[in-house]
Design an enzyme around this catalytic site. Structure first.
Site, PDB file in Angstrom:
ATOM      1  CD1 TRP A  81       1.010  -0.218   3.082  1.00  0.00           C
ATOM      2  CD2 TRP A  81      -0.817   1.297   3.527  1.00  0.00           C
ATOM      3  NE1 TRP A  81       1.162   0.112   4.061  1.00  0.00           N
ATOM      4  CE2 TRP A  81       0.206   0.969   4.454  1.00  0.00           C
ATOM      5  CE3 TRP A  81      -2.032   1.948   3.716  1.00  0.00           C
ATOM      6  CZ2 TRP A  81       0.053   1.927   5.831  1.00  0.00           C
ATOM      7  CZ3 TRP A  81      -1.955   2.930   4.769  1.00  0.00           C
ATOM      8  CH2 TRP A  81      -1.072   2.847   5.857  1.00  0.00           C
ATOM      9  CG  ASP A  82       4.618   0.752   1.663  1.00  0.00           C
ATOM     10  OD1 ASP A  82       3.880   0.049   1.913  1.00  0.00           O
ATOM     11  OD2 ASP A  82       5.787   0.878   1.998  1.00  0.00           O
ATOM     12  CD  GLU A 123       2.386  -3.873   9.089  1.00  0.00           C
ATOM     13  OE1 GLU A 123       3.866  -4.128   9.414  1.00  0.00           O
ATOM     14  OE2 GLU A 123       1.896  -3.964   7.866  1.00  0.00           O
ATOM     15  CE  LYS A 140       6.156  -1.717  11.650  1.00  0.00           C
ATOM     16  NZ  LYS A 140       6.169  -2.873  10.956  1.00  0.00           N
ATOM     17  CD  GLN A 141       2.611   1.570   9.936  1.00  0.00           C
ATOM     18  OE1 GLN A 141       3.376   0.378  10.318  1.00  0.00           O
ATOM     19  NE2 GLN A 141       2.498   1.711   8.788  1.00  0.00           N
TER      20      GLN A 141
HETATM   21  C1  BGC Z   1       5.157  -1.243   7.772  1.00  0.00           C
HETATM   22  C2  BGC Z   1       3.856  -1.298   6.575  1.00  0.00           C
HETATM   23  C3  BGC Z   1       4.359  -0.987   5.129  1.00  0.00           C
HETATM   24  C4  BGC Z   1       5.745  -2.086   5.013  1.00  0.00           C
HETATM   25  C5  BGC Z   1       6.364  -1.895   3.813  1.00  0.00           C
HETATM   26  C6  BGC Z   1       5.944  -2.259   7.274  1.00  0.00           C
HETATM   27  O1  BGC Z   1       6.826  -2.220   8.302  1.00  0.00           O
HETATM   28  O2  BGC Z   1       4.450  -1.392   8.935  1.00  0.00           O
HETATM   29  O3  BGC Z   1       2.967  -0.205   6.557  1.00  0.00           O
HETATM   30  O4  BGC Z   1       3.711  -1.230   4.233  1.00  0.00           O
HETATM   31  O5  BGC Z   1       6.586  -1.858   6.001  1.00  0.00           O
HETATM   32  O6  BGC Z   1       7.211  -0.666   3.731  1.00  0.00           O
END
Ligand code: BGC
Length: 957
Positions: free
Chosen positions: A554-555, A698, A810-811
């Site tokens: 999704w990035d 996550e 985490k984010q």
């Molecule tokens: C992040 C995800 C991301 C992925 C790839 C993960 O560590 O939590 O949001 O899509 O890395 O960058």
């Protein structure tokens, strides 16, 4: 040895004629005399054509097609030279051109050595007459080297004699050929004369009419590396090797090469990736394949191979010019024999000819004669770490070219790699045909000051390229190199980058570090942005490292795509079409999971089938495996893709795309949502829920009703209905066909409506807090001190389960939601959720995806200085490596998020009822930000600056 500070001007090399003195005038008068005697027309206009041209050529120009016997030609040239030499006797110190005497005085006072490098055989005499002979560090003249300008030899010779690295020299020249020679020599240049004289040169950094009023300070200013465009590495530190390889990645949207050294270094991750070239692997299913290595070079100096861990490195400097997309390295190295050589490597991945890369190597003997052997070609013995993907099929080499034919083991992609080398006269070139590594061998005995130059061009052609009429990949690779030269390719490449930046550059004034970092992030996105291929997209680590194996997340849609939709829509379109071409995989995923429609893979590669690894080694205890659930239950990606499609359509007005592709993607993924939701009764009332998911954050898995997921799913259904309505109205036939193909009946639409009306969304009316998922606030609260003191990720500190059970993010999750739908939430909701989530987020060591959105959110909260801290954390993700994992590849999502933070956050760009508005929030020390974007074909320019009184003035034109 001079200090190795690359940013300092260390020596000046002047051409003589037309720079120091005007012997050009004597040449003119001497030719004029001959021409008059012969009754030939000759004036100053014709004389302009003689600049930098040999005596014979000059005469032919004057004769203008008249043919004369050779003896007559010789006699005329001899006569001209005799007149010229007589005139030279009249030269005196008064003939130094205006400004020269003062400039030389300044250089003497500053202790900066200078040389004269002139092709003229009379140079020594002239210099003596001018009275400057004793002041010169070196006089290099027509006798010093074999190859005249535009070969770089004369200048490299002068630099070697001055004992200054070529990169520290400024060449002052009045002829285009001389400026070109200086550029080829890897030196800075100052062109003297009218602009049209240099019109054919692609990149004239500095030009003046003459040296009049030019001071040492001017020279220093023009030679200083532009810190807002150039990423520099002044010393080599083996500990930062992998990090720097990532930073110095170059790419053109077809292939991309990390900044590994041409000659190699122990432990390097020398990787070239090309879009779409995947092969099977264990655990992660499929990965981008490390391509046959086009850098492949070994240089022997007196029999010892040049490498930075051997011999003695006397000077090292590397820079990447983001404006031009050119990487360059200068090394002064001493071989065990005592011979010192200056090596310059310059390379680029052509932005104008995407199958082609180019590398120029210059080796100059500095202190004594030495033997140079330079072997260069294609190395087919490459692996992804230890995994071999290539079968070598065939190869060949002749005097100046080599080629390799290989095929990926499982996916059967054929690759043709071709190389062509041209070199300076003295060396001889022989093919060396080691199995799997066809190479060319150049050898030359160099005298002190002499140079070996090798220009290497390479090309890749893959069977997956859309070239059905040219199935022979080797032959096609070779055609890409036909009639190409390094300088020609370089000029086209620089021009192509100029065009890119004209549209996509973003200016920040008042903060050089932020300016450079922002450009670096955009540069790295372009390096991986498919210009011409709609079957590929940008992976989470671009094409720059093994991280995530080249998979797309999704990035791409949520973080990266807006930059392209707003500034280079054709690239955004390619990336969205990648999702269209992978719909079949998404349909397979939905079906396998028992759902309708299409469910996009969390990690996607060629086919769109799910390629997230199911198990990975535990991050601290490799004896244990960790179950990765994202591929099973991180489902918001399908709506993220829809969000990006909708945004692209809104900005570009590309109805054809929506009609032919976008609508199908949005509607079929909406079907997925319709079947994925669960119908329940909550407190006696009908409710739709989405249980057992992972939201953006996550650290928590298997959660119910993640607010981000539920909100964007509802938005998705709503958008699907709106798109259906538009399609029915604008293209009724297409609408009917699509609805039939996707089995979209009235029942389906009624169900969507019911879901939209009843989907759970956990916003507390009283507090306005949106709970991240059901029960989040019942989880363990952590000591705030822990967030402040943590020196590694809180998931590492607490363990996977520990983080899962705690209120730690985490984010951005709810905060992401607020940003993406910013105008749908009131100030109270913003404030409440800012207060709830920002203090419990793992900002520093959590996901690199967080900081850019936190910066944007802080701007919405009118906290620009706090936004700045988050912004810089994102902007520095690769340049400074705060998480310590930049060696795995570029943090692509962060790079795209940085642009959004600036445009949507600091500038506050938003669209309200069709018009764009700005709500700027500038950090205190920023004076100005400016950028362009395109709206439905029209160019828009945003300029936000502080006036003298500090008031922020914003314009949008
Ligand atoms: C992040 C995800 C991301 C992925 C790839 C993960 O560590 O939590 O949001 O899509 O890395 O960058």
């Amino acid at each position: 040895m001079n200090p190795a500070n690359p940013l300092t001007l260390q020596a000046v090399i002047f051409d003589l004629d037309g720079v120091i003195t005007d012997t050009a005038e004597f040449h003119y008068l001497a030719w004029k005399k001959v021409a008059d005697e012969e009754g030939l027309p000759f004036d100053r206009a014709i004389n302009e054509k003689l600049r930098g041209v040999s005596r014979r050529e000059s005469l032919l120009i004057i004769l203008d097609g008249r043919s004369l016997p050779e003896v007559t030609l010789q006699a005329m040239m001899t006569r001209k030279n005799a007149y010229y030499q007589q005139m030279l006797h009249q030269i005196s110190p008064a003939d130094l051109l205006p400004g020269v005497a003062d400039l030389l005085d300044e250089l003497d006072a500053a202790g900066i050595p200078y040389a004269i490098a002139s092709a003229s055989r009379n140079a020594a005499f002239v210099v003596q007459r001018l009275g400057i002979a004793d002041r010169l560090g070196v006089l290099a003249d027509g006798r010093s080297v074999d190859d005249p300008k535009p070969a770089p030899d004369l200048f490299r010779f002068a630099a070697a004699q001055l004992n200054v690295p070529p990169g520290g020299c400024l060449v002052v020249e009045d002829a285009a050929a001389g400026v070109q020679a200086g550029q080829t020599a890897g030196m800075m240049t100052l062109a003297l004369g009218p602009a049209d004289r240099f019109a054919d040169l692609p990149a004239i950094a500095n030009r003046r009419d003459s040296l009049e009023n030019v001071t040492l300070a001017d020279l220093r200013a023009m030679t200083a590396v532009d810190p807002q465009w150039v990423v520099t590495q002044p010393t080599f530190d083996p500990a930062a090797q992998h990090h720097m390889e990532t930073v110095f990645t170059l790419g053109n949207g077809y292939f991309s090469t990390r900044g590994a050294f041409e000659e190699g270094y122990p432990g390097d991750k020398a990787i070239t990736f090309a879009h779409g070239v995947f092969d099977d692997m264990p655990v992660s299913f499929t990965e981008l394949v490390n391509m046959p290595d086009w850098l492949d070079t070994t240089i022997w100096v007196d029999g010892a191979s040049f490498r930075l861990d051997q011999g003695q490195v006397l000077h090292f400097y590397r820079q990447m010019d983001l404006r031009q997309g050119i990487l360059r390295r200068d090394v002064r190295w001493q071989a065990p024999s005592g011979a010192i050589v200056d090596l310059t490597f310059e390379r680029f991945a052509s932005y104008a000819a995407e199958h082609v890369g180019a590398l120029r190597m210059l080796v100059t003997a500095v202190n004594q004669p030495c033997h140079i052997a330079l072997h260069t070609g294609i190395n087919g013995h490459v692996a992804n770490e230890d995994l071999l993907h290539w079968r070598l099929l065939d190869q060949g080499a002749d005097q100046n070219t080599a080629w390799l034919h290989s095929r990926t083991r499982k996916t059967g992609i054929e690759m043709g790699t071709a190389v062509a080398v041209t070199h300076s006269g003295g060396a001889y070139c022989l093919a060396q045909d080691c199995p799997g590594q066809p190479r060319l061998r150049l050898e030359q005995m160099l005298n002190a000051g002499q140079s070996l130059q090798a220009d290497k061009l390479i090309s890749y052609a893959a069977s997956r390229d859309n070239e059905p009429d040219a199935p022979n990949v080797v032959a096609r690779a070779q055609t890409y190199l036909q009639n190409q030269t390094y300088d020609g390719l370089r000029a086209a490449h620089v021009a192509a980058w100029r065009q890119v930046w004209q549209v996509s550059d973003v200016i920040i004034e008042g903060d050089p570090e932020a300016q450079l970092a922002l450009r670096f992030n955009l540069f790295q996105l372009f390096a991986a942005a498919p210009q011409h291929d709609e079957r590929v997209s940008i992976g989470a680590k671009t094409l720059s490292g093994y991280g995530y194996r080249g998979h797309v997340f999704w990035d791409t849609e949520i973080f990266i795509l807006p930059f392209f939709s707003y500034t280079q829509p054709h690239i955004a379109r390619n990336m969205l079409l990648y999702r269209y071409h992978t719909l079949a995989g998404a349909r397979r995923k939905a079906a396998r999971n028992g759902y309708a429609g299409a469910q996009y893979a969390w990690e996607s590669a060629v086919t769109g089938d799910e390629v997230t690894p199911t198990w990975v080694p535990h991050f601290t205890d490799p004896t244990r495996l960790v179950r990765v659930w994202t591929g099973d239950i991180q489902i918001h990606i399908s709506a993220d893709v829809a969000y990006a499609i909708r945004q692209y359509w809104r900005i570009t007005g590309d109805d054809a795309f929506m009609r032919d592709y976008g609508a199908e993607m949005i509607l079929d993924t909406a079907r997925f949502w319709g079947s994925r939701v669960e119908r329940e009764e909550v407190d006696g009332r009908l409710a739709y829920t989405i249980r057992d998911v992972i939201g953006p954050d996550e650290y928590h898995d298997h959660v119910d009703n993640n607010s981000y997921t539920n909100y964007i799913a509802r938005w998705h259904l709503q958008t699907a209905l709106a798109v259906r309505d538009w399609l029915r109205q604008a293209y009724p036939d297409k609408a009917a066909a699509l609805e039939q193909a996707l089995d979209l009946t009235g029942d389906v639409y009624r169900h969507w409506q019911e879901v939209m009306d009843h989907l759970v969304f956990l916003r507390d009316e009283e507090t306005a807090v949106i709970e991240q998922f059901e029960g989040f606030f019942q989880r363990r609260r952590l000591d705030p001190e822990l967030f402040a003191s943590a020196a590694q990720s809180l998931q590492v500190i607490l363990g996977i389960e520990g983080a899962n059970e705690s209120q730690v993010l985490k984010q951005a999750d709810v905060i992401m939601l607020l940003c993406l739908f910013r105008d749908q939430f009131d100030q109270r909701t913003w404030q409440a959720n800012w207060d709830a989530y920002m203090p419990i987020t793992d900002h520093k060591y959590g996901s690199s995806l967080g900081p850019s959105f936190h910066a944007w959110a802080a701007c919405e909260m009118q906290r620009p200085d706090e936004a700045y801290e988050h912004f810089m954390l994102a902007a520095r993700a690769d340049l400074r490596n705060p998480r310590g994992n930049a060696g795995d590849g570029i943090h692509a999502a962060s790079a795209g998020g940085v642009w959004q933070a600036l445009v949507f956050g600091f500038a506050g760009l938003r669209q309200e009822q069709g018009t764009f508005t700005l709500k700027p929030q500038l950090p205190q020390h920023w004076q100005r930000i400016a950028f362009n974007f395109r709206y439905r074909g029209a160019e828009k320019r945003v300029d936000i600056r502080r006036d003298a009184g500090g008031k922020v003035i914003a314009r949008i034109d």
